[in-house]
Write a protein that holds these residues in place. Structure first.
Motif, PDB file in Angstrom:
ATOM      1  N   ASP A 166       0.829  -1.203   0.000  1.00 33.98           N
ATOM      2  CA  ASP A 166       0.000   0.000   0.000  1.00 33.98           C
ATOM      3  C   ASP A 166       0.869   1.262   0.000  1.00 33.98           C
ATOM      4  N   SER A 167       0.218   2.408  -0.010  1.00 31.35           N
ATOM      5  CA  SER A 167       0.938   3.682  -0.122  1.00 31.35           C
ATOM      6  C   SER A 167       1.793   3.986   1.107  1.00 31.35           C
ATOM      7  N   ALA A 168       1.508   3.310   2.223  1.00 30.95           N
ATOM      8  CA  ALA A 168       2.289   3.507   3.442  1.00 30.95           C
ATOM      9  C   ALA A 168       3.449   2.529   3.557  1.00 30.95           C
ATOM     10  N   GLN A 170       3.152  -0.778   3.639  1.00 29.55           N
ATOM     11  CA  GLN A 170       2.739  -2.021   4.281  1.00 29.55           C
ATOM     12  C   GLN A 170       2.324  -3.047   3.215  1.00 29.55           C
TER      13      GLN A 170
END
Length: 264
Positions: A166-168, A170
């Motif tokens: 994901d964008s974070a 993770q």
């Protein structure tokens, strides 16, 4: 694998799956869901594959296999499944580079190759042959099959586990049905290997109806189910369905799907 599914999906993740409700008509019947399409991820005759196992010594190892199911090479031993999967990711990163292979002389005078990681640790070993030329030919076979496996992974279709970031930063996985619909979404992980291990945990736990919790959404407008480990902790969560009956069918579809989805 050492990293188990140990926490409930976050409120954000639940909100994401709530956004796409499924009707009963959206579900595939069991026969359609579990059939394997040619040239899909489930069609092992169309791509190289990986076989992961735990030996009698307690170590996890994997083979890279050609489409014919002939062994290309064997990994080193690992103390956990997650570590072995991390080793596989290293093989995929380094095994496409000819400079990471070295042909060596065996104790019996034969020849074989080692595949090295960037830190020069051995991560896989080929079979012993009578001549160095045969071992070098095996290196070319390994290069071709690692590249082919990575391409199949990157372009996979059909029933499969798809690991994403994901964008974070993770990692998580989706379980897809044959038609591409997402059946389950996992919790988040800090590494790609841990997310892959989570997919194995889904296969370990997901064959029993007792491992699923059927729940109503907080708004009362739909139903979803959680897959749980033996300790009761959530492994993965389904999409939201408009009726309880549809959610039950979705759960049963996942149980039918898991035995026919190749993890690697």
């Amino acid at each position: 694998m050492s990293n188990r599914f140990v926490a409930l999906l976050s409120a954000f993740a639940l909100a994401s799956v709530t956004a796409a409700c499924a009707t009963e008509e959206d579900l595939l019947d069991s026969e359609d869901i579990t059939s394997i399409e040619s040239n899909s991820w489930g069609d092992l005759s169309s791509r190289p594959s990986v076989e992961l196992w735990k030996g009698t010594d307690g170590q996890f190892r994997f083979h890279l296999l050609e489409k014919s199911q002939e062994i290309v090479f064997t990994s080193q031993g690992y103390s956990s499944r997650t570590s072995a999967l991390n080793g596989l990711l290293s093989v995929l990163e380094n095994g496409k580079q000819a400079g990471m292979y070295q042909v060596l002389t065996a104790a019996n005078g034969g020849s074989y190759f080692n595949l090295y990681a960037a830190n020069r640790q051995v991560i896989a070993t080929g079979e012993v042959h009578a001549t160095a030329a045969e071992a070098q030919a095996d290196v070319q076979t390994a290069l071709s099959n690692v590249t082919g496996y990575q391409k199949a992974w990157d372009t996979a279709t059909g029933a499969r586990f798809a690991v994403k970031q994901d964008s974070a930063g993770q990692w998580y996985f989706n379980l897809h049905a044959r038609n591409g619909a997402v059946q389950l979404t996992s919790e988040k992980y800090t590494t790609k290997a841990a997310a892959l291990n989570g997919a194995f945990s889904t296969a370990d736990n997901g064959l029993s109806a007792a491992r699923y919790q059927l729940l109503a959404t907080s708004s009362g407008n739909g139903y979803y189910f959680n897959l749980t480990a033996t300790n009761g902790q959530v492994i993965a969560t389904s999409q939201v369905y408009t009726t309880k009956y549809s959610a039950e069918r979705g759960r049963d579809a996942v149980i039918a799907l898991l035995p026919v989805v190749p993890l690697l």
